[in-house]
Design a protein around this motif. Sequence first.
Motif, PDB file in Angstrom:
ATOM      1  N   GLY A 125      90.980 -83.260 107.610  1.00 17.45           N
ATOM      2  CA  GLY A 125      90.093 -82.108 107.413  1.00 17.45           C
ATOM      3  C   GLY A 125      89.836 -81.840 105.948  1.00 17.45           C
ATOM      4  O   GLY A 125      88.695 -81.570 105.543  1.00 17.45           O
TER       5      GLY A 125
ATOM      6  N   ALA B 193      85.382 -79.321 113.687  1.00 19.54           N
ATOM      7  CA  ALA B 193      85.721 -79.389 112.268  1.00 19.54           C
ATOM      8  C   ALA B 193      85.443 -80.769 111.676  1.00 19.54           C
ATOM      9  O   ALA B 193      84.905 -80.882 110.575  1.00 19.54           O
ATOM     10  CB  ALA B 193      87.187 -79.020 112.049  1.00 19.54           C
ATOM     11  N   LEU B 194      85.802 -81.814 112.388  1.00 22.56           N
ATOM     12  CA  LEU B 194      85.707 -83.154 111.821  1.00 22.56           C
ATOM     13  C   LEU B 194      84.388 -83.864 112.100  1.00 22.56           C
ATOM     14  O   LEU B 194      84.012 -84.773 111.356  1.00 22.56           O
ATOM     15  CB  LEU B 194      86.869 -84.022 112.323  1.00 22.56           C
ATOM     16  CG  LEU B 194      88.269 -83.593 111.869  1.00 22.56           C
ATOM     17  CD1 LEU B 194      89.315 -84.523 112.457  1.00 22.56           C
ATOM     18  CD2 LEU B 194      88.376 -83.528 110.359  1.00 22.56           C
TER      19      LEU B 194
ATOM     20  N   LEU C 156      88.059 -75.850 110.999  1.00 23.22           N
ATOM     21  CA  LEU C 156      89.316 -76.438 110.534  1.00 23.22           C
ATOM     22  C   LEU C 156      90.408 -75.374 110.500  1.00 23.22           C
ATOM     23  O   LEU C 156      91.517 -75.596 110.995  1.00 23.22           O
ATOM     24  CB  LEU C 156      89.132 -77.071 109.154  1.00 23.22           C
ATOM     25  CG  LEU C 156      90.376 -77.700 108.524  1.00 23.22           C
ATOM     26  CD1 LEU C 156      90.872 -78.885 109.361  1.00 23.22           C
ATOM     27  CD2 LEU C 156      90.070 -78.155 107.104  1.00 23.22           C
TER      28      LEU C 156
END
Length: 130
Positions: free
Chosen positions: A25, A89-90, A103
């Motif tokens: 992250g 998030a990724l 994240l």
Amino acid sequence: MGYLILKHLHIGCVVLSGTGFLLRGLWMLADSPWLQRRSVRVLPHLVDTILLGSAIAMTVISHQYPFVADWLTAKLAGLLLYIGCGTMALKRARSKPQRAAFLLAAVLSFAWIVSVALTRNPLGFFATLA
């Protein structure tokens, strides 16, 4: 394989998985080329597979199952939240601020899952507030 060995394997994979996720992250937020390395793309799947396998094995050995043991149900729900936030998030969120927010949400849900495991209380660290 004995329960205690599985538990230690599981805890080790929890540490590796959480640390690896946080690192990926942070690399994503920094646009690091490390994210493109083959090992960075493959290793999390290996660790998470062992993590899940050890969890299932411990569940069977201990005869404690989600939807029967409240704290395991809470861990499963937290895991689904963690996976959803982690994916956003990724990969899926469109902007860096959105990715950073997801994240943070994923890291907080991970911490809550660990607190549920340590306390064996479905409220986890929120149990102290009740």
